[in-house]
Scaffold this motif. Structure first.
Motif, PDB file in Angstrom:
ATOM      1  N   LEU A 290      56.869  42.687  35.702  1.00  0.00           N
ATOM      2  CA  LEU A 290      56.232  43.551  36.698  1.00  0.00           C
ATOM      3  C   LEU A 290      54.712  43.413  36.660  1.00  0.00           C
ATOM      4  O   LEU A 290      54.041  43.396  37.706  1.00  0.00           O
ATOM      5  CB  LEU A 290      56.636  45.010  36.455  1.00  0.00           C
ATOM      6  N   TYR A 291      54.162  43.290  35.455  1.00  0.00           N
ATOM      7  CA  TYR A 291      52.710  43.150  35.300  1.00  0.00           C
ATOM      8  C   TYR A 291      52.205  41.865  35.946  1.00  0.00           C
ATOM      9  O   TYR A 291      51.200  41.872  36.678  1.00  0.00           O
ATOM     10  CB  TYR A 291      52.368  43.173  33.807  1.00  0.00           C
ATOM     11  N   LEU A 292      52.891  40.750  35.708  1.00  0.00           N
ATOM     12  CA  LEU A 292      52.456  39.466  36.269  1.00  0.00           C
ATOM     13  C   LEU A 292      52.702  39.387  37.769  1.00  0.00           C
ATOM     14  O   LEU A 292      51.966  38.697  38.490  1.00  0.00           O
ATOM     15  CB  LEU A 292      53.169  38.319  35.550  1.00  0.00           C
ATOM     16  N   MET A 293      53.730  40.075  38.265  1.00  0.00           N
ATOM     17  CA  MET A 293      53.947  40.118  39.715  1.00  0.00           C
ATOM     18  C   MET A 293      52.780  40.809  40.414  1.00  0.00           C
ATOM     19  O   MET A 293      52.402  40.448  41.535  1.00  0.00           O
ATOM     20  CB  MET A 293      55.252  40.845  40.024  1.00  0.00           C
ATOM     21  N   ARG A 294      52.195  41.764  39.739  1.00  0.00           N
ATOM     22  CA  ARG A 294      51.035  42.456  40.306  1.00  0.00           C
ATOM     23  C   ARG A 294      49.869  41.499  40.515  1.00  0.00           C
ATOM     24  O   ARG A 294      49.086  41.633  41.462  1.00  0.00           O
ATOM     25  CB  ARG A 294      50.635  43.592  39.366  1.00  0.00           C
ATOM     26  N   PHE A 295      49.753  40.500  39.627  1.00  0.00           N
ATOM     27  CA  PHE A 295      48.653  39.533  39.724  1.00  0.00           C
ATOM     28  C   PHE A 295      49.070  38.250  40.451  1.00  0.00           C
ATOM     29  O   PHE A 295      48.306  37.290  40.493  1.00  0.00           O
ATOM     30  CB  PHE A 295      48.150  39.180  38.321  1.00  0.00           C
ATOM     31  N   SER A 296      50.312  38.233  40.973  1.00  0.00           N
ATOM     32  CA  SER A 296      50.833  37.049  41.677  1.00  0.00           C
ATOM     33  C   SER A 296      50.699  35.794  40.823  1.00  0.00           C
ATOM     34  O   SER A 296      50.259  34.737  41.287  1.00  0.00           O
ATOM     35  CB  SER A 296      50.094  36.864  43.012  1.00  0.00           C
ATOM     36  N   ALA A 297      51.095  35.916  39.544  1.00  0.00           N
ATOM     37  CA  ALA A 297      50.990  34.784  38.618  1.00  0.00           C
ATOM     38  C   ALA A 297      51.930  33.651  39.010  1.00  0.00           C
ATOM     39  O   ALA A 297      51.642  32.482  38.728  1.00  0.00           O
ATOM     40  CB  ALA A 297      51.293  35.257  37.198  1.00  0.00           C
ATOM     41  N   HIS A 298      53.056  33.985  39.658  1.00  0.00           N
ATOM     42  CA  HIS A 298      54.014  32.981  40.122  1.00  0.00           C
ATOM     43  C   HIS A 298      54.432  33.311  41.542  1.00  0.00           C
ATOM     44  O   HIS A 298      54.176  34.412  42.049  1.00  0.00           O
ATOM     45  CB  HIS A 298      55.226  32.931  39.183  1.00  0.00           C
ATOM     46  N   GLU A 299      55.114  32.361  42.177  1.00  0.00           N
ATOM     47  CA  GLU A 299      55.383  32.495  43.609  1.00  0.00           C
ATOM     48  C   GLU A 299      56.371  33.598  43.967  1.00  0.00           C
ATOM     49  O   GLU A 299      56.329  34.157  45.058  1.00  0.00           O
ATOM     50  CB  GLU A 299      55.871  31.159  44.203  1.00  0.00           C
ATOM     51  N   ASP A 300      57.309  33.911  43.057  1.00  0.00           N
ATOM     52  CA  ASP A 300      58.275  34.967  43.368  1.00  0.00           C
ATOM     53  C   ASP A 300      58.728  35.654  42.089  1.00  0.00           C
ATOM     54  O   ASP A 300      58.399  35.227  40.975  1.00  0.00           O
ATOM     55  CB  ASP A 300      59.488  34.410  44.135  1.00  0.00           C
ATOM     56  N   ALA A 301      59.527  36.715  42.252  1.00  0.00           N
ATOM     57  CA  ALA A 301      59.946  37.532  41.111  1.00  0.00           C
ATOM     58  C   ALA A 301      60.861  36.768  40.168  1.00  0.00           C
ATOM     59  O   ALA A 301      60.747  36.894  38.944  1.00  0.00           O
ATOM     60  CB  ALA A 301      60.648  38.796  41.618  1.00  0.00           C
ATOM     61  N   LEU A 302      61.780  35.959  40.711  1.00  0.00           N
ATOM     62  CA  LEU A 302      62.713  35.223  39.859  1.00  0.00           C
ATOM     63  C   LEU A 302      62.000  34.191  38.998  1.00  0.00           C
ATOM     64  O   LEU A 302      62.328  34.009  37.823  1.00  0.00           O
ATOM     65  CB  LEU A 302      63.788  34.545  40.711  1.00  0.00           C
ATOM     66  N   THR A 303      61.027  33.499  39.582  1.00  0.00           N
ATOM     67  CA  THR A 303      60.249  32.522  38.805  1.00  0.00           C
ATOM     68  C   THR A 303      59.458  33.224  37.708  1.00  0.00           C
ATOM     69  O   THR A 303      59.378  32.742  36.570  1.00  0.00           O
ATOM     70  CB  THR A 303      59.290  31.745  39.730  1.00  0.00           C
ATOM     71  N   THR A 304      58.879  34.362  38.045  1.00  0.00           N
ATOM     72  CA  THR A 304      58.141  35.137  37.036  1.00  0.00           C
ATOM     73  C   THR A 304      59.061  35.562  35.907  1.00  0.00           C
ATOM     74  O   THR A 304      58.722  35.413  34.724  1.00  0.00           O
ATOM     75  CB  THR A 304      57.511  36.382  37.689  1.00  0.00           C
TER      76      THR A 304
END
Length: 485
Positions: A290-304
């Motif tokens: 959830l933290y990295l999704m906030r920063f858009s570290a990867h293209e989608d939630a599954l990849t993150t």
């Protein structure tokens, strides 16, 4: 005056056995004709000859090993054996210095996985096999393997086993005879390794790659045959298999053994570390995703989730294989997964760090002290599951935790004084003392330890051995009181 001849003799036996262990990669080299056969020939001769000399010169002084002997033999083994483990690499790669070769061998045997080598893809199969086979041998411990042999030679092994076994409760045995305990643990270890190799092959790895990585995974080492580590394969099935067996290797092997012998899952249910182990991992994975999704570290939630889950499991268990350069994440995420390796692995596993059992005891002791502040006269026993924790064990855990922090700070200051930047110095110390492998900064997953000076390399070699022996086994030998009569 105390005689150390029996220790030298036992060390000689360890070296002879270690020389015989090299026959495996020698056979692979001969079969594949990969050009490293001569290096193994010379390494085996040198190792076996030195071991035979040490044993032959002291065989008239044989006696049962005492507590001093057990500590000294364990410490000497983990300091001396890497010298001989480095020989095949030094002989095949003449440009490799002794300092770097010793670091690589110590990293292999302590299951750290920190490397100074590049061009791994081009190395002969047998050299990469030897690197990870050292993980596998060191994972359960050279000494524990010798415990099953020493009684046959008239040398008792219980003191050696207690000095080598990780975890705060070393007095408990699985079977009445210590040799049977060692054999039982190795039986489980071998069975899981075979299963891991087969599963990796099924998931798409070439056969030799599967064998080599199975040794790395079950030893929780982290060496790979590729400079890009497991990221080279870019395969979700391979990553899932690796995570599954890393989790198994991160659990107490005594629990695996009891479950196998009793044919019951109750051993896992009764293990107080397992709920905490999985709770910490699940919470960390969900939170960091959830933290990295906030920063858009990867293209989608599954990849993150894919990258977070793999690296959380890999570093928490101190495996150290990577699929992505996580130093591209925000610093908070980097520090979080780095520190997972400090405590998440269970006692009695091949993982590093202070172990989950000690972390639970520390947490419960803090909670007890807070409760005592509110209720000074309350009787608050400290328990792990149904087992009461004695004051002796509690004091040992507190002392170990204090020395663990002292070692991290002291070695970080030494590396910083030698010119290394703080992030690299601190993360390298944490990674080596926890036997995790990759750190942050210059020693992160996109780099390695090749750029360090000889002095810095030796400091970290000491840190790896210190962590593998859980600090006190080595520090005891370094105290003046140990050498007094």
């Amino acid at each position: 005056m105390r005689s150390y001849f029996p220790v030298v003799g036992a060390l000689g036996l360890v070296l002879m056995l270690f020389g015989l262990v090299m026959v495996f990669p020698l056979g692979v080299s001969f079969f594949l004709e990969d050009g490293a056969t001569e290096a193994y020939d010379l390494a085996i001769i040198a190792t076996f000859a030195c071991g035979l000399f040490a044993w032959g010169m002291t065989r008239g002084h044989r006696r049962d090993l005492r507590i001093h002997d057990g500590f000294l033999l364990v410490a000497a083994t983990w300091v001396v054996v890497p010298v001989f483990g480095a020989l095949p690499m030094m002989l095949y790669l003449p440009e490799l210095s002794f300092t770097d070769a010793y670091f690589e061998a110590a990293s292999g045997l302590t299951t750290t996985g920190a490397t100074v080598l590049t061009g791994l893809d081009a190395l002969p199969v047998s050299i990469n096999l030897w690197r990870t086979f050292m993980h596998w041998v060191g994972g359960m411990g050279v000494i524990v393997l010798m415990v099953a042999v020493l009684p046959l030679l008239g040398i008792g092994g219980r003191q050696v086993f207690r000095a080598e076994t990780p975890g705060p409760m070393k007095e408990s045995s699985l079977t009445p005879r210590i040799a049977e305990t060692a054999k039982g643990l190795w039986t489980v270890y071998v069975a899981l390794t075979i299963a891991c190799g087969g599963a990796l092959w099924w998931a798409g790895m070439p056969p030799w790659e599967a064998v080599i990585h199975a040794f790395s995974v079950m030893g929780l080492g982290g060496f790979s045959t590729k400079d890009a580590s497991l990221g080279y394969f870019n395969s979700v099935p391979i990553e899932m298999v690796t995570m599954g067996f890393a989790l198994l290797a991160g659990l107490n092997y005594a629990t695996h053994y009891l479950a196998l012998v009793r044919r019951s899952w109750r051993a896992y249910v009764n293990d107080p570390e397992i709920p905490w182990f999985f709770l910490v991992l699940v919470v960390t994975i969900l939170f960091l995703t959830l933290y990295l999704m906030r920063f858009s570290a990867h293209e989608d939630a599954l990849t993150t989730l894919r990258y977070v889950a793999f690296h959380a499991v890999s570093l928490a268990t101190s495996l150290g294989l990577v699929t992505y350069d996580y130093t591209a994440w925000p610093m908070f995420a980097q520090i979080t997964i780095l520190f997972l390796g400090s405590f998440a692995a269970c006692s009695g596993s091949t993982g590093g760090g202070i172990k989950m059992m000690r972390a639970i005891i520390l947490y419960k002791q803090v909670y007890r002290e807070v409760a005592r502040s509110l209720h000074p006269n309350a009787v608050l026993p400290l328990r792990l599951g149904k087992q009461a924790v004695s004051e002796g064990v509690l004091h040992a855990v507190l002392a170990f935790s204090f020395m663990y922090m002292v070692c991290l700070v002291s070695l970080t200051l030494v590396l910083s004084a030698s010119g290394l930047d703080l992030i690299t110095a601190f993360s390298a110390v944490v990674a080596c003392v926890n036997n995790t492998g990759p750190g942050l900064g210059a020693v992160g997953p996109a780099g390695n330890y090749q750029g360090l000076s000889d002095f810095q390399t030796w400091v970290l070699s000491f840190g790896m051995i210190l962590g593998r022996l859980e600090i006190f086994t080595l520090l005891v030998v370094l105290t003046p009181a140990f050498w007094r009569r």
